[in-house]
Design a protein around this motif. Structure first.
Motif, PDB file in Angstrom:
ATOM      1  N   PRO A  52      -3.930  -9.873 -13.448  1.00 19.97           N
ATOM      2  CA  PRO A  52      -3.223  -8.448 -13.655  1.00 19.97           C
ATOM      3  C   PRO A  52      -3.836  -7.471 -14.633  1.00 19.97           C
ATOM      4  O   PRO A  52      -3.948  -6.243 -14.258  1.00 19.97           O
ATOM      5  N   ALA A  53      -4.162  -8.169 -15.747  1.00 16.29           N
ATOM      6  CA  ALA A  53      -4.694  -7.056 -16.942  1.00 16.29           C
ATOM      7  C   ALA A  53      -6.130  -6.823 -16.567  1.00 16.29           C
ATOM      8  O   ALA A  53      -6.707  -5.843 -16.757  1.00 16.29           O
ATOM      9  N   GLU A  92     -10.063  -0.894 -12.936  1.00 15.40           N
ATOM     10  CA  GLU A  92      -9.668   0.289 -12.373  1.00 15.40           C
ATOM     11  C   GLU A  92      -9.784   1.492 -13.506  1.00 15.40           C
ATOM     12  O   GLU A  92     -10.048   2.659 -12.996  1.00 15.40           O
ATOM     13  N   GLU A  93      -9.661   1.109 -15.080  1.00 12.51           N
ATOM     14  CA  GLU A  93      -9.749   2.064 -15.620  1.00 12.51           C
ATOM     15  C   GLU A  93     -11.185   2.136 -16.287  1.00 12.51           C
ATOM     16  O   GLU A  93     -11.618   2.868 -17.205  1.00 12.51           O
ATOM     17  N   LYS A 126     -17.601  -0.852 -11.325  1.00 16.21           N
ATOM     18  CA  LYS A 126     -17.623   0.646 -11.686  1.00 16.21           C
ATOM     19  C   LYS A 126     -18.368   1.481 -10.441  1.00 16.21           C
ATOM     20  O   LYS A 126     -19.697   1.184 -10.317  1.00 16.21           O
ATOM     21  N   ARG A 156      -7.233  -6.433 -13.481  1.00 15.67           N
ATOM     22  CA  ARG A 156      -7.169  -5.403 -12.267  1.00 15.67           C
ATOM     23  C   ARG A 156      -7.211  -3.982 -12.854  1.00 15.67           C
ATOM     24  O   ARG A 156      -7.834  -3.086 -12.751  1.00 15.67           O
ATOM     25  N   ASN A 157      -6.179  -4.064 -14.044  1.00 17.53           N
ATOM     26  CA  ASN A 157      -6.122  -2.403 -14.841  1.00 17.53           C
ATOM     27  C   ASN A 157      -7.467  -2.283 -15.576  1.00 17.53           C
ATOM     28  O   ASN A 157      -7.967  -1.118 -15.542  1.00 17.53           O
ATOM     29  N   MET A 158      -8.362  -3.264 -16.028  1.00 14.40           N
ATOM     30  CA  MET A 158      -9.364  -2.934 -16.786  1.00 14.40           C
ATOM     31  C   MET A 158     -10.410  -2.356 -15.911  1.00 14.40           C
ATOM     32  O   MET A 158     -11.217  -1.612 -16.135  1.00 14.40           O
ATOM     33  N   ASP A 204      -0.232 -15.124  -9.812  1.00 18.92           N
ATOM     34  CA  ASP A 204      -1.221 -14.188 -10.463  1.00 18.92           C
ATOM     35  C   ASP A 204      -2.633 -15.023 -10.578  1.00 18.92           C
ATOM     36  O   ASP A 204      -3.623 -14.217 -11.100  1.00 18.92           O
ATOM     37  N   LYS A 261      -4.684  -4.576  -3.795  1.00 16.83           N
ATOM     38  CA  LYS A 261      -3.910  -3.894  -4.655  1.00 16.83           C
ATOM     39  C   LYS A 261      -4.715  -3.025  -5.586  1.00 16.83           C
ATOM     40  O   LYS A 261      -4.121  -2.016  -6.279  1.00 16.83           O
ATOM     41  N   ILE A 262      -6.106  -3.401  -5.647  1.00 16.23           N
ATOM     42  CA  ILE A 262      -7.041  -2.544  -6.263  1.00 16.23           C
ATOM     43  C   ILE A 262      -7.350  -1.268  -5.816  1.00 16.23           C
ATOM     44  O   ILE A 262      -7.508  -1.237  -4.747  1.00 16.23           O
ATOM     45  N   ASN A 263      -7.296  -0.221  -6.592  1.00 15.76           N
ATOM     46  CA  ASN A 263      -7.322   0.990  -5.928  1.00 15.76           C
ATOM     47  C   ASN A 263      -9.104   1.473  -6.007  1.00 15.76           C
ATOM     48  O   ASN A 263      -9.624   1.256  -6.952  1.00 15.76           O
TER      49      ASN A 263
END
Length: 296
Positions: free
Chosen positions: A130-131, A137-138, A274, A133-135, A199, A151-153
């Motif tokens: 989960p963390a 995306e950001e 990215k 995934r956020n990294m 997860d 779930k990943i944008n």
């Protein structure tokens, strides 16, 4: 603690003389004394024993000597990197993954990368999914290795598929089903099973585990849980139950038998990067990974 304190301490340790240390550093002898005293007060330890005839390091001083040298080396190196145009000769590349199995896959890739990019500085991070995934995306990391996640944008990241695979069952070699060519969901319903945290596994595995958890015909005492894949396979090796995992050879461990599961689920394994990151390192990294994944 500051570099002046450390430099004064090292000068005294090298010369065993406050006067010669002052000459070496082009400061006054009282300045050397002040820096040594302040360092000792900060560390709450006596580092230097000084009499009218000799200067020597105490046992604590001899212990601290190695630390002081390492701290100064690291500080000088950091200053050099920041003061020079280090981006011209150091190429950082941050890679995120969420299991030791993926690290094992990355190791031979980095070995080949170094042949083309000798100034490469990898930054490896093993983080819960989960963390991670956020990294990605950001755009906090360059690349994330793992399974395709709906779930990943994908607005700011790109997914590159490296392999497709089915699902396999991991069993101890002594398990009654270890000699089977294929297993069915019915077979799993009749056996103790070790489930991996949702997860920490591919989405298809998590869904199948949820189905088994809801329909398992045995008592809850025959259902076990592993925090991650490695914990799950450790319990499996002990003969406690069987486990489900993607049929990817780099995820297999010695001491277990792997029997394919009769299931139509296809798991996509690859990497996210990215979209704005399009360096030669990334292109070569993907090429090498694809070659390693071809046998899958």
């Amino acid at each position: 603690m500051n570099t002046m304190q450390l430099e004064c301490f090292l000068a005294v340790a090298d010369n065993l003389s406050f006067a010669r240390a002052a000459e070496q550093l082009h400061v006054t002898q009282p300045a050397i004394t002040h820096q040594i005293n302040s360092l000792e007060n900060e560390l709450q330890a006596k580092l230097v024993r000084r009499t009218t005839r000799i200067v020597e390091l105490t046992p604590d001083g001899r212990t601290f000597l190695g630390y002081a040298k390492n701290i100064l080396k690291a500080t000088h190196f950091a200053k050099k990197r920041l003061s020079e145009h280090h981006q011209d000769y150091i190429q950082t590349f941050s890679i995120g993954c969420h299991s030791p199995s993926e690290l094992n896959l990355i190791s031979p890739v980095l070995k080949q990368l170094y042949q083309t990019f000798p100034t490469l500085h990898p930054d490896l991070r093993m983080i819960p999914f989960p963390a991670l995934r956020n990294m990605v995306e950001e755009e906090a990391i360059d690349v994330m290795i793992g399974f395709r996640d709906e779930k990943i944008n994908l607005a700011s990241v790109t997914y590159v598929e490296l392999a497709q695979c089915g699902i396999t069952c991991a069993l101890s070699k002594e398990h009654p089903l270890a000699d089977r060519k294929q297993l069915t969901l019915k077979d799993l319903n009749e056996e103790p099973i070790v489930l991996c945290e949702p997860d920490r596994c591919a989405e298809a595995i998590a869904q199948l585990q949820g189905h088994l958890l809801a329909s398992h015909s045995h008592s809850p005492s025959q259902i076990y849980f592993g925090e991650n894949l490695e914990c799950t396979l450790t319990l499996t090796k002990a003969g406690i139950g069987l486990a489900l995992l993607p049929n990817l050879p780099f995820m297999h461990q010695e001491g277990l038998t792997y029997v394919p599961l009769e299931n139509e689920s296809i798991i996509s394994f690859g990497l996210y990067h990215k979209t704005s990151f399009n360096s030669p390192i990334l292109k070569t990294f993907i090429q090498i990974l694809k070659k390693l994944c071809q046998p899958f």
